[in-house]
Design a protein around this motif. Sequence first.
Motif, PDB file in Angstrom:
ATOM      1  N   THR A 244       0.845  -1.190   0.000  1.00 19.55           N
ATOM      2  CA  THR A 244       0.000   0.000   0.000  1.00 19.55           C
ATOM      3  C   THR A 244       0.882   1.242   0.000  1.00 19.55           C
ATOM      4  O   THR A 244       1.985   1.228   0.545  1.00 19.55           O
ATOM      5  CB  THR A 244      -0.912   0.030   1.243  1.00 19.55           C
ATOM      6  N   PRO A 245       0.429   2.330  -0.603  1.00 20.40           N
ATOM      7  CA  PRO A 245       1.224   3.562  -0.585  1.00 20.40           C
ATOM      8  C   PRO A 245       1.220   4.185   0.805  1.00 20.40           C
ATOM      9  O   PRO A 245       0.251   4.059   1.560  1.00 20.40           O
ATOM     10  CB  PRO A 245       0.509   4.458  -1.600  1.00 20.40           C
ATOM     11  N   SER A 246       2.309   4.847   1.153  1.00 18.15           N
ATOM     12  CA  SER A 246       2.425   5.489   2.454  1.00 18.15           C
ATOM     13  C   SER A 246       2.095   6.973   2.365  1.00 18.15           C
ATOM     14  O   SER A 246       2.190   7.588   1.298  1.00 18.15           O
ATOM     15  CB  SER A 246       3.839   5.313   3.010  1.00 18.15           C
ATOM     16  N   GLU A 247       1.698   7.523   3.495  1.00 20.21           N
ATOM     17  CA  GLU A 247       1.409   8.957   3.594  1.00 20.21           C
ATOM     18  C   GLU A 247       1.959   9.463   4.917  1.00 20.21           C
ATOM     19  O   GLU A 247       1.520   9.038   5.989  1.00 20.21           O
ATOM     20  CB  GLU A 247      -0.094   9.213   3.510  1.00 20.21           C
TER      21      GLU A 247
ATOM     22  N   TYR B   9      10.454   8.762   5.219  1.00 18.49           N
ATOM     23  CA  TYR B   9      10.102   7.386   5.570  1.00 18.49           C
ATOM     24  C   TYR B   9      10.307   6.497   4.361  1.00 18.49           C
ATOM     25  O   TYR B   9      10.048   6.907   3.219  1.00 18.49           O
ATOM     26  CB  TYR B   9       8.635   7.314   6.015  1.00 18.49           C
ATOM     27  N   SER B  10      10.758   5.264   4.596  1.00 15.97           N
ATOM     28  CA  SER B  10      10.902   4.273   3.534  1.00 15.97           C
ATOM     29  C   SER B  10      10.328   2.947   4.021  1.00 15.97           C
ATOM     30  O   SER B  10      10.682   2.465   5.102  1.00 15.97           O
ATOM     31  CB  SER B  10      12.386   4.101   3.158  1.00 15.97           C
ATOM     32  N   ASP B  11       9.435   2.375   3.226  1.00 15.15           N
ATOM     33  CA  ASP B  11       8.786   1.097   3.541  1.00 15.15           C
ATOM     34  C   ASP B  11       9.828  -0.017   3.469  1.00 15.15           C
ATOM     35  O   ASP B  11      10.434  -0.242   2.419  1.00 15.15           O
ATOM     36  CB  ASP B  11       7.655   0.847   2.540  1.00 15.15           C
ATOM     37  N   LYS B  12      10.033  -0.740   4.567  1.00 16.08           N
ATOM     38  CA  LYS B  12      11.071  -1.770   4.590  1.00 16.08           C
ATOM     39  C   LYS B  12      10.701  -2.985   3.745  1.00 16.08           C
ATOM     40  O   LYS B  12      11.568  -3.786   3.389  1.00 16.08           O
ATOM     41  CB  LYS B  12      11.359  -2.214   6.021  1.00 16.08           C
TER      42      LYS B  12
ATOM     43  N   GLY C 156      10.833  -1.193  -1.352  1.00 16.37           N
ATOM     44  CA  GLY C 156      11.820  -0.141  -1.515  1.00 16.37           C
ATOM     45  C   GLY C 156      11.379   0.989  -2.409  1.00 16.37           C
ATOM     46  O   GLY C 156      11.973   2.071  -2.401  1.00 16.37           O
ATOM     47  N   THR C 157      10.326   0.777  -3.195  1.00 18.40           N
ATOM     48  CA  THR C 157       9.837   1.839  -4.072  1.00 18.40           C
ATOM     49  C   THR C 157       8.876   2.780  -3.355  1.00 18.40           C
ATOM     50  O   THR C 157       8.496   3.818  -3.904  1.00 18.40           O
ATOM     51  CB  THR C 157       9.121   1.243  -5.301  1.00 18.40           C
ATOM     52  N   ASP C 158       8.455   2.411  -2.132  1.00 20.59           N
ATOM     53  CA  ASP C 158       7.484   3.209  -1.395  1.00 20.59           C
ATOM     54  C   ASP C 158       8.208   4.101  -0.389  1.00 20.59           C
ATOM     55  O   ASP C 158       8.626   3.651   0.674  1.00 20.59           O
ATOM     56  CB  ASP C 158       6.490   2.296  -0.675  1.00 20.59           C
ATOM     57  N   THR C 159       8.387   5.357  -0.726  1.00 26.58           N
ATOM     58  CA  THR C 159       9.002   6.327   0.167  1.00 26.58           C
ATOM     59  C   THR C 159       8.130   7.568   0.225  1.00 26.58           C
ATOM     60  O   THR C 159       7.335   7.829  -0.680  1.00 26.58           O
ATOM     61  CB  THR C 159      10.419   6.723  -0.302  1.00 26.58           C
ATOM     62  N   ASP C 160       8.283   8.334   1.291  1.00 30.13           N
ATOM     63  CA  ASP C 160       7.480   9.544   1.423  1.00 30.13           C
ATOM     64  C   ASP C 160       8.272  10.561   2.219  1.00 30.13           C
ATOM     65  O   ASP C 160       9.158  10.227   2.999  1.00 30.13           O
ATOM     66  CB  ASP C 160       6.158   9.231   2.126  1.00 30.13           C
ATOM     67  N   ALA C 161       7.965  11.826   2.015  1.00 29.74           N
ATOM     68  CA  ALA C 161       8.633  12.913   2.718  1.00 29.74           C
ATOM     69  C   ALA C 161       7.634  14.027   2.972  1.00 29.74           C
ATOM     70  O   ALA C 161       6.650  14.185   2.246  1.00 29.74           O
ATOM     71  CB  ALA C 161       9.815  13.440   1.909  1.00 29.74           C
TER      72      ALA C 161
END
Length: 227
Positions: A60-63, A202-205, A208-213
């Motif tokens: 899932t995408p992060s926010e 933040y980076s999803d462990k 690796g393609t799911d990061t947010d700032a």
Amino acid sequence: PLMFLILAGILLLSSHLQADEPARFPRKVLNTATASYRISDVGEQTAHSNVVAMDIEFHTPSELGFWQYAPHVTGGESFRIAPTEYDAGGGNFSPMGVPTIFGTPLDISGPVTLTQGGVYHKGEPIFLVLKDQDQDIYTDRRDTVLVSIAIDSLSEKEVLRLTESGENTGIFVGYIQTNSLSPGMYDGILSVADDVRILATYSDKWDGTDTDASAALVDPYGIFFDT
């Protein structure tokens, strides 16, 4: 020749997880097909296929966002907030004390009302809220994630461990206290100055393609409005 009458074919999907492993993503699913049928001269028979294992990936995408304590603001959201931990160096995490609002301790024993914010003041805690459903790993406890927060212009950086707001919410909440002391990395306090830019990443462990700032500013005028 024997005549076969297939009465039913049922595909059973069952999830098999080791007792000492979390129900994390990707999940391993073991599948066994079962067919029941009748042979005219033999009677009821049951056949099972071989077991096939599949890894089911679900991302899932992060926010990630900056939030502020706002008990009287219409439209705020309430969260259960566990004490945040910070990396004191080398991956050794220590618990923070409760956040304070300009010197007054904030009660986090119950739900705390927050609203999304973008401008902060010295002495005010910064709250971070991360929403990422695939980080809801355990079903019987509150999970944790790591978020970095930094002020590049002051060489200030902290790594925070945020705790899930409840079992199976996929929402993680934490905080860090601000002050105007000399900057010091990995001390659990964010030293700020007027008009600096604060960046949280933040980076999803698992993905690796799911990061947010997300970014915020410190108010250069030092004015605080209690709405």
